[in-house]
Write a protein that holds these residues in place. Structure first.
Motif, PDB file in Angstrom:
ATOM      1  N   ILE A  59       0.834  -1.201   0.000  1.00 30.08           N
ATOM      2  CA  ILE A  59       0.000   0.000   0.000  1.00 30.08           C
ATOM      3  C   ILE A  59       0.870   1.252   0.000  1.00 30.08           C
ATOM      4  N   ALA A  60       1.910   1.255   0.826  1.00 32.64           N
ATOM      5  CA  ALA A  60       2.798   2.419   0.883  1.00 32.64           C
ATOM      6  C   ALA A  60       3.512   2.627  -0.455  1.00 32.64           C
ATOM      7  N   LYS A  61       3.943   1.532  -1.086  1.00 33.70           N
ATOM      8  CA  LYS A  61       4.596   1.631  -2.397  1.00 33.70           C
ATOM      9  C   LYS A  61       3.661   2.241  -3.432  1.00 33.70           C
ATOM     10  N   PHE A  62       2.417   1.801  -3.396  1.00 32.51           N
ATOM     11  CA  PHE A  62       1.449   2.263  -4.387  1.00 32.51           C
ATOM     12  C   PHE A  62       1.041   3.705  -4.129  1.00 32.51           C
ATOM     13  N   GLU A  63       0.981   4.093  -2.875  1.00 28.26           N
ATOM     14  CA  GLU A  63       0.681   5.485  -2.561  1.00 28.26           C
ATOM     15  C   GLU A  63       1.796   6.401  -3.064  1.00 28.26           C
ATOM     16  N   ALA A  64       3.043   5.881  -3.107  1.00 29.50           N
ATOM     17  CA  ALA A  64       4.176   6.675  -3.593  1.00 29.50           C
ATOM     18  C   ALA A  64       4.041   7.000  -5.080  1.00 29.50           C
ATOM     19  N   LEU A  65       3.181   6.241  -5.781  1.00 32.58           N
ATOM     20  CA  LEU A  65       2.924   6.535  -7.189  1.00 32.58           C
ATOM     21  C   LEU A  65       1.983   7.728  -7.359  1.00 32.58           C
ATOM     22  N   GLY A  66       1.308   8.076  -6.260  1.00 34.58           N
ATOM     23  CA  GLY A  66       0.321   9.148  -6.336  1.00 34.58           C
ATOM     24  C   GLY A  66      -1.101   8.647  -6.211  1.00 34.58           C
ATOM     25  N   LEU A  67      -1.268   7.332  -5.950  1.00 33.26           N
ATOM     26  CA  LEU A  67      -2.608   6.785  -5.740  1.00 33.26           C
ATOM     27  C   LEU A  67      -3.143   7.233  -4.389  1.00 33.26           C
ATOM     28  N   SER A  68      -4.454   7.414  -4.307  1.00 30.58           N
ATOM     29  CA  SER A  68      -5.071   7.721  -3.021  1.00 30.58           C
ATOM     30  C   SER A  68      -4.959   6.502  -2.118  1.00 30.58           C
ATOM     31  N   ALA A  69      -5.181   6.696  -0.824  1.00 30.79           N
ATOM     32  CA  ALA A  69      -5.079   5.586   0.132  1.00 30.79           C
ATOM     33  C   ALA A  69      -6.050   4.465  -0.233  1.00 30.79           C
ATOM     34  N   ASP A  70      -7.279   4.840  -0.600  1.00 28.31           N
ATOM     35  CA  ASP A  70      -8.283   3.829  -0.949  1.00 28.31           C
ATOM     36  C   ASP A  70      -7.899   3.085  -2.224  1.00 28.31           C
ATOM     37  N   LYS A  71      -7.404   3.843  -3.220  1.00 32.84           N
ATOM     38  CA  LYS A  71      -7.033   3.216  -4.486  1.00 32.84           C
ATOM     39  C   LYS A  71      -5.815   2.313  -4.313  1.00 32.84           C
ATOM     40  N   ALA A  72      -4.871   2.739  -3.482  1.00 32.57           N
ATOM     41  CA  ALA A  72      -3.683   1.930  -3.222  1.00 32.57           C
ATOM     42  C   ALA A  72      -4.061   0.630  -2.516  1.00 32.57           C
ATOM     43  N   LYS A  73      -5.006   0.739  -1.578  1.00 32.76           N
ATOM     44  CA  LYS A  73      -5.462  -0.450  -0.849  1.00 32.76           C
ATOM     45  C   LYS A  73      -6.172  -1.414  -1.796  1.00 32.76           C
ATOM     46  N   GLU A  74      -6.993  -0.855  -2.683  1.00 29.87           N
ATOM     47  CA  GLU A  74      -7.706  -1.683  -3.658  1.00 29.87           C
ATOM     48  C   GLU A  74      -6.721  -2.391  -4.583  1.00 29.87           C
ATOM     49  N   ALA A  75      -5.693  -1.664  -5.045  1.00 34.74           N
ATOM     50  CA  ALA A  75      -4.698  -2.255  -5.944  1.00 34.74           C
ATOM     51  C   ALA A  75      -3.910  -3.360  -5.240  1.00 34.74           C
ATOM     52  N   ALA A  76      -3.572  -3.130  -3.968  1.00 35.74           N
ATOM     53  CA  ALA A  76      -2.801  -4.116  -3.208  1.00 35.74           C
ATOM     54  C   ALA A  76      -3.585  -5.406  -2.999  1.00 35.74           C
ATOM     55  N   GLY A  77      -4.915  -5.296  -2.992  1.00 36.92           N
ATOM     56  CA  GLY A  77      -5.751  -6.469  -2.782  1.00 36.92           C
ATOM     57  C   GLY A  77      -6.103  -7.208  -4.059  1.00 36.92           C
ATOM     58  N   ASN A  78      -5.689  -6.659  -5.205  1.00 38.54           N
ATOM     59  CA  ASN A  78      -5.986  -7.294  -6.488  1.00 38.54           C
ATOM     60  C   ASN A  78      -4.887  -8.309  -6.813  1.00 38.54           C
ATOM     61  N   LYS A  79      -5.245  -9.568  -6.879  1.00 37.73           N
ATOM     62  CA  LYS A  79      -4.253 -10.642  -7.011  1.00 37.73           C
ATOM     63  C   LYS A  79      -3.472 -10.590  -8.317  1.00 37.73           C
ATOM     64  N   LYS A  80      -4.032 -10.024  -9.356  1.00 37.29           N
ATOM     65  CA  LYS A  80      -3.322  -9.939 -10.638  1.00 37.29           C
ATOM     66  C   LYS A  80      -2.585  -8.618 -10.780  1.00 37.29           C
ATOM     67  N   LEU A  81      -3.232  -7.530 -10.366  1.00 38.96           N
ATOM     68  CA  LEU A  81      -2.629  -6.216 -10.528  1.00 38.96           C
ATOM     69  C   LEU A  81      -1.467  -5.990  -9.570  1.00 38.96           C
ATOM     70  N   ALA A  82      -1.630  -6.401  -8.302  1.00 38.49           N
ATOM     71  CA  ALA A  82      -0.636  -6.089  -7.269  1.00 38.49           C
ATOM     72  C   ALA A  82       0.774  -6.584  -7.625  1.00 38.49           C
ATOM     73  N   PRO A  83       0.950  -7.867  -7.977  1.00 37.83           N
ATOM     74  CA  PRO A  83       2.316  -8.319  -8.303  1.00 37.83           C
ATOM     75  C   PRO A  83       2.875  -7.663  -9.559  1.00 37.83           C
ATOM     76  N   THR A  84       2.008  -7.371 -10.522  1.00 32.36           N
ATOM     77  CA  THR A  84       2.472  -6.712 -11.748  1.00 32.36           C
ATOM     78  C   THR A  84       2.963  -5.308 -11.441  1.00 32.36           C
ATOM     79  N   LEU A  85       2.168  -4.553 -10.677  1.00 33.04           N
ATOM     80  CA  LEU A  85       2.538  -3.183 -10.338  1.00 33.04           C
ATOM     81  C   LEU A  85       3.792  -3.153  -9.473  1.00 33.04           C
ATOM     82  N   ASP A  86       3.896  -4.071  -8.515  1.00 33.57           N
ATOM     83  CA  ASP A  86       5.073  -4.138  -7.643  1.00 33.57           C
ATOM     84  C   ASP A  86       6.331  -4.434  -8.459  1.00 33.57           C
ATOM     85  N   SER A  87       6.210  -5.340  -9.425  1.00 31.98           N
ATOM     86  CA  SER A  87       7.355  -5.702 -10.270  1.00 31.98           C
ATOM     87  C   SER A  87       7.796  -4.524 -11.137  1.00 31.98           C
ATOM     88  N   LEU A  88       6.836  -3.782 -11.671  1.00 31.46           N
ATOM     89  CA  LEU A  88       7.180  -2.635 -12.516  1.00 31.46           C
ATOM     90  C   LEU A  88       7.870  -1.541 -11.698  1.00 31.46           C
TER      91      LEU A  88
END
Length: 469
Positions: free
Chosen positions: A2-31
């Motif tokens: 969540i903290a990594k995704f918030e560093a992209l400029g995502l809101s707290a809610d959007k970052a939490k949603e992305a972190a909980g997405n099983k397909k999106l989360a590992p892809t975004l983390d890898s990028l």
């Protein structure tokens, strides 16, 4: 995460949603990891997030290269990002970096002066019609501006701002000429009844509604892929598709003939026929007649009459039932590949397998791993009428653990003992919408399968089945 995704400029809610997405989360983390950075400007972060959503869905090759190009400032807009993903789908940017730069507009800067000059040229070419139609004609003109090759890599925000400024200078602020209903009300309030009627009639005769072309020339729908640009599992499929379509847009309006059309259908009709018209393509009518228990010839006739009443004429009229034999053959093929199986579970058992009302853990049907030969034999029995309705179904072997419920081994065929309005009693098994829709689109070489938002979750299963057979 969540903290990594918030560093992209995502809101707290959007970052939490992305972190909980099983397909999106590992892809975004890898990028993020591939960039070697932990902090990003918001525009850069949003582009990386957009790349991740595409890569997670379409498995974009060399997405890490694109991510590094984003943080280096070489890819700085959604238009460039789209070009980059298309290039990387067919080429290795590391080996063809110069070609990548050219294809993606890397290093091209369009000055404010160039933007102003190009916008002025486009407006001048439409000036006579603009002055006559005023704000109702803006969509078509803006569409023409967006298609200018010299503005392809320009800042879209600056282009729109310049367009708005120049049209305002030409036309002035909106007034009663742009809102005929307001003019009619004002006339009725201030004039005698006879004068009011004459005034409103005159005003109405001057006013024309915006054209479909102008409405479809802006927004997300104006940025859809061109025929042949959507990815295929085999290059030869794209080649065959383009040979059949000759690069033209082909859409379809696919209602089920189980009732009269309503206002929601009017939207779908206008979008499908309008998009084809805007791009000099064709739109077909296809009746999704796979449920003989609910469909009648009366509704078939009414649907075509309504389409014509709205001012459209289908290029061709087709039925899903035209393809019943092809669909059955593909169901057999899917089963032979181990990607479909005959299931004898009832509705309550299937609901439990999918987590039930409590949304508990999901698990596979006990018939899911039965031998292929056994499923083929059972499917033949279904076709021969050796089971009662509800005793057997053919299910697609998809991904019961997916976050998308349309991937939970959906039904491909079911047993229905009912007379079909076209095929009579030839069949006692009928394909479902989820099995039929995408395959008929493929049979008819549909270039743009336009659906309303309630079908968004079906996109994954749509491509899964097309790719599988």
């Amino acid at each position: 995460l969540i903290a990594k995704f918030e560093a992209l400029g995502l809101s707290a809610d959007k970052a939490k949603e992305a972190a909980g997405n099983k397909k999106l989360a590992p892809t975004l983390d890898s990028l993020i990891a591939s960039t070697g950075q932990a902090e990003f400007t918001k525009p850069t972060g949003m582009l990386i997030y957009s790349l991740a959503t595409t890569a997670a869905k379409d498995k974009t090759p060399r997405a890490d290269f694109i991510a590094r190009a984003i943080v280096a400032g070489r890819i700085a807009s959604t238009e460039q990002l789209s070009a980059a993903t298309k290039f990387c789908a067919k080429n290795d940017p590391s080996a063809e970096e110069a070609a990548f730069n050219e294809a993606c507009g890397v290093g091209i800067v369009v000055s404010d002066e160039a933007i102003a000059a190009s916008v002025k040229g486009a407006i001048d070419s439409f000036k006579e019609n603009l002055v006559k139609e005023r704000y109702r004609a803006l969509g078509k003109v803006l569409g023409a501006v967006k298609k200018l090759p010299e503005l392809r890599w320009a800042d879209s925000g600056k282009v729109k701002a310049e367009f708005d400024a120049q049209t305002l200078a030409l036309l002035g602020p909106k007034d009663e000429r742009d809102t005929p209903a307001a003019a009619k009300a004002a006339a009725a309030a201030t004039a005698a009844p006879k004068v009011a009627v004459a005034s409103s009639t005159t005003e109405t005769s001057k006013w024309k509604p915006a054209s479909l072309e102008s409405m479809l020339a802006s927004g997300d729908i104006s940025r859809l892929h061109k025929p042949g640009e959507n990815p295929q599992v085999k290059p030869e499929l794209t080649k065959a598709h383009l040979a059949a379509t000759k690069g033209s847009v082909i859409t379809r309006f696919p209602p089920e003939p189980n009732g009269y059309l309503h206002i929601g259908h009017a939207k779908a009709i206008n979008v499908n026929f309008g998009y084809a018209k805007t791009h000099d393509g064709i739109c077909n009518l296809r009746y999704d007649d796979t449920n003989p228990e609910a469909e009648e010839q009366e509704y078939v006739d009414s649907i075509l009459e309504t389409i014509r009443w709205l001012g459209f004429e289908p290029h061709g009229v087709f039925y899903s039932s035209d393809y019943f034999h092809q669909l059955f053959d593909l169901a057999v093929k899917l089963t032979e590949k181990g990607l479909a199986y005959v299931c004898h579970c009832n509705g309550a058992e299937i609901k439990a397998q999918r987590g039930g009302d409590e949304r508990g853990p999901r698990y596979a049907c006990k018939h899911r791993d039965r031998p292929v030969a056994e499923s083929l034999a059972e499917f033949q029995k279904m076709k021969e009428g050796r089971y009662a309705s509800g005793e057997a179904i053919l299910r697609m072997k998809m991904d019961i653990h997916s976050d998308n419920n349309m991937m939970w081994d959906t039904v491909a065929y079911r047993i229905l003992y009912a007379s079909h309005h076209r095929t009579g009693t030839e069949w006692c098994i009928y394909p479902t919408y989820d099995f039929t829709h995408c395959l008929c689109d493929s049979f008819e070489n549909i270039t743009h399968s336009l659906c309303t938002s309630e079908f968004f979750m079906s996109r994954e299963s749509y491509y899964w089945l097309c790719d599988a057979v």
